[in-house]
Design a protein around this motif. Structure first.
Motif, PDB file in Angstrom:
ATOM      1  N   GLN A  38      31.694  42.344  29.860  1.00  0.00           N
ATOM      2  CA  GLN A  38      31.703  41.298  30.887  1.00  0.00           C
ATOM      3  C   GLN A  38      30.496  40.376  30.754  1.00  0.00           C
ATOM      4  O   GLN A  38      30.623  39.156  30.919  1.00  0.00           O
ATOM      5  CB  GLN A  38      31.766  41.930  32.279  1.00  0.00           C
ATOM      6  CG  GLN A  38      33.108  42.565  32.583  1.00  0.00           C
ATOM      7  CD  GLN A  38      33.128  43.352  33.876  1.00  0.00           C
ATOM      8  OE1 GLN A  38      32.129  43.959  34.272  1.00  0.00           O
ATOM      9  NE2 GLN A  38      34.283  43.364  34.540  1.00  0.00           N
ATOM     10  N   LEU A  39      29.345  40.931  30.448  1.00  0.00           N
ATOM     11  CA  LEU A  39      28.149  40.108  30.278  1.00  0.00           C
ATOM     12  C   LEU A  39      28.292  39.181  29.070  1.00  0.00           C
ATOM     13  O   LEU A  39      27.955  37.992  29.147  1.00  0.00           O
ATOM     14  CB  LEU A  39      26.907  40.988  30.137  1.00  0.00           C
ATOM     15  CG  LEU A  39      25.579  40.252  30.050  1.00  0.00           C
ATOM     16  CD1 LEU A  39      25.352  39.354  31.261  1.00  0.00           C
ATOM     17  CD2 LEU A  39      24.444  41.245  29.903  1.00  0.00           C
ATOM     18  N   ALA A  40      28.815  39.700  27.968  1.00  0.00           N
ATOM     19  CA  ALA A  40      29.032  38.875  26.784  1.00  0.00           C
ATOM     20  C   ALA A  40      30.009  37.747  27.085  1.00  0.00           C
ATOM     21  O   ALA A  40      29.814  36.605  26.652  1.00  0.00           O
ATOM     22  CB  ALA A  40      29.548  39.723  25.624  1.00  0.00           C
ATOM     23  N   LEU A  41      31.061  38.047  27.834  1.00  0.00           N
ATOM     24  CA  LEU A  41      32.046  37.026  28.193  1.00  0.00           C
ATOM     25  C   LEU A  41      31.436  35.970  29.120  1.00  0.00           C
ATOM     26  O   LEU A  41      31.693  34.775  28.954  1.00  0.00           O
ATOM     27  CB  LEU A  41      33.271  37.670  28.837  1.00  0.00           C
ATOM     28  CG  LEU A  41      34.089  38.564  27.900  1.00  0.00           C
ATOM     29  CD1 LEU A  41      35.111  39.370  28.690  1.00  0.00           C
ATOM     30  CD2 LEU A  41      34.752  37.746  26.816  1.00  0.00           C
ATOM     31  N   ALA A  42      30.621  36.396  30.055  1.00  0.00           N
ATOM     32  CA  ALA A  42      29.950  35.439  30.936  1.00  0.00           C
ATOM     33  C   ALA A  42      28.998  34.549  30.131  1.00  0.00           C
ATOM     34  O   ALA A  42      28.948  33.333  30.341  1.00  0.00           O
ATOM     35  CB  ALA A  42      29.188  36.179  32.032  1.00  0.00           C
ATOM     36  N   ASP A  43      28.260  35.146  29.205  1.00  0.00           N
ATOM     37  CA  ASP A  43      27.355  34.373  28.350  1.00  0.00           C
ATOM     38  C   ASP A  43      28.115  33.356  27.500  1.00  0.00           C
ATOM     39  O   ASP A  43      27.571  32.317  27.140  1.00  0.00           O
ATOM     40  CB  ASP A  43      26.551  35.295  27.429  1.00  0.00           C
ATOM     41  CG  ASP A  43      25.496  36.112  28.172  1.00  0.00           C
ATOM     42  OD1 ASP A  43      25.219  35.810  29.362  1.00  0.00           O
ATOM     43  OD2 ASP A  43      24.956  37.064  27.567  1.00  0.00           O
ATOM     44  N   ALA A  44      29.384  33.667  27.173  1.00  0.00           N
ATOM     45  CA  ALA A  44      30.211  32.769  26.360  1.00  0.00           C
ATOM     46  C   ALA A  44      31.021  31.797  27.227  1.00  0.00           C
ATOM     47  O   ALA A  44      31.865  31.072  26.712  1.00  0.00           O
ATOM     48  CB  ALA A  44      31.153  33.589  25.479  1.00  0.00           C
ATOM     49  N   HIS A  45      30.779  31.811  28.534  1.00  0.00           N
ATOM     50  CA  HIS A  45      31.436  30.902  29.480  1.00  0.00           C
ATOM     51  C   HIS A  45      32.929  31.173  29.637  1.00  0.00           C
ATOM     52  O   HIS A  45      33.686  30.262  29.968  1.00  0.00           O
ATOM     53  CB  HIS A  45      31.189  29.442  29.108  1.00  0.00           C
ATOM     54  CG  HIS A  45      29.757  29.137  28.849  1.00  0.00           C
ATOM     55  ND1 HIS A  45      28.808  29.107  29.847  1.00  0.00           N
ATOM     56  CD2 HIS A  45      29.088  28.895  27.701  1.00  0.00           C
ATOM     57  CE1 HIS A  45      27.629  28.847  29.324  1.00  0.00           C
ATOM     58  NE2 HIS A  45      27.755  28.719  28.026  1.00  0.00           N
ATOM     59  N   ALA A  46      33.357  32.413  29.405  1.00  0.00           N
ATOM     60  CA  ALA A  46      34.753  32.794  29.657  1.00  0.00           C
ATOM     61  C   ALA A  46      34.881  33.058  31.160  1.00  0.00           C
ATOM     62  O   ALA A  46      34.181  33.912  31.696  1.00  0.00           O
ATOM     63  CB  ALA A  46      35.127  34.033  28.858  1.00  0.00           C
ATOM     64  N   SER A  47      35.762  32.332  31.804  1.00  0.00           N
ATOM     65  CA  SER A  47      35.893  32.498  33.253  1.00  0.00           C
ATOM     66  C   SER A  47      37.224  33.123  33.664  1.00  0.00           C
ATOM     67  O   SER A  47      37.361  33.595  34.787  1.00  0.00           O
ATOM     68  CB  SER A  47      35.716  31.151  33.952  1.00  0.00           C
ATOM     69  OG  SER A  47      36.674  30.225  33.487  1.00  0.00           O
TER      70      SER A  47
END
Length: 157
Positions: A38-47
Motif C-alpha cells: 500500500q505504501l509503494a502504491l501511494a508513493d506511485a500515486h495509485a489511488s
C-alpha cells in the motif's frame, strides 16, 4: 541478504486500477506485506486500489486471475507459506507459484509476486516490511508489478 542488488523502481501509477490479493494466514507477516504494498502504491500515486483477501496462499492464483479478468491493470499477490514437517509446503508453494505465473501469462496483466516461502516464521517476519525487518517484500512486489505495467504500456503503445 537476498535483497542485495535490488533495483530502485519508481513508476507513476496515476490512473491504474490495482488489486492487492492477500492471503489471511500469519497475520503479523501479512499485515506487514500489505502495508508495504500500500505504501509503494501511494508513493506511485495509485489511488484506485482494492484489497481482496483469500483464505490462504493456495487460493492466490485463482483470485489473482479473477481480478486480472475483472479489468484490474495491476495485481499484487501477497502470501506466506512456512515450511512444516510434511510435504504440504512443497505442494502449496509450487502450486501457488506456478498458478500466479500462469494467471499473469494467460491474462497479460502483471501480477506482482509477493509470496514468501520460508523455513521459519522468523524468516518471514524479517521479509515482511515491519519496523525491525531487513526487507519489505510487499513493497518490492508492488514496485515490480507497477514497473511491468509501465513497460507493457510502452510496448503496447
Amino acid at each position: 541478504m537476498s535483497g542485495h542488488g535490488a533495483p530502485s523502481l519508481s513508476t507513476d501509477a496515476s490512473g491504474a486500477k490495482v488489486a492487492i490479493v492477500a492471503s489471511s494466514w500469519h497475520t503479523a507477516v501479512m499485515d506487514g506485506l500489505v502495508a508495504g504494498a500500500q505504501l509503494a502504491l501511494a508513493d506511485a500515486h495509485a489511488s484506485d486500489v482494492t484489497l481482496i483477501r483469500t483464505a490462504g496462499s493456495f487460493e492466490l492464483p485463482l483470485v489473482a486471475k479473477a481480478a486480472a479478468e475483472a479489468e484490474y491493470d495491476v495485481v499484487i499477490a501477497l502470501g506466506v507459506i512456512i515450511r512444516g514437517g510434511t510435504p504440504h509446503f512443497e505442494y502449496v508453494s509450487s502450486a501457488a507459484t506456478d498458478g500466479l505465473s500462469r494467471a499473469s501469462l494467460d491474462t497479460g496483466v502483471p501480477i506482482g509476486f509477493g509470496l514468501l516461502t520460508c523455513d521459519t516464521e522468523e524468516q518471514a517476519l524479517d521479509r515482511a516490511g515491519l519496523a525491525d525487518s531487513r526487507e519489505d517484500k510487499g513493497r518490492e512486489a508492488a514496485e515490480a508489478a507497477l514497473a511491468s505495467w509501465a513497460t507493457l504500456g510502452w510496448l503496447r503503445g
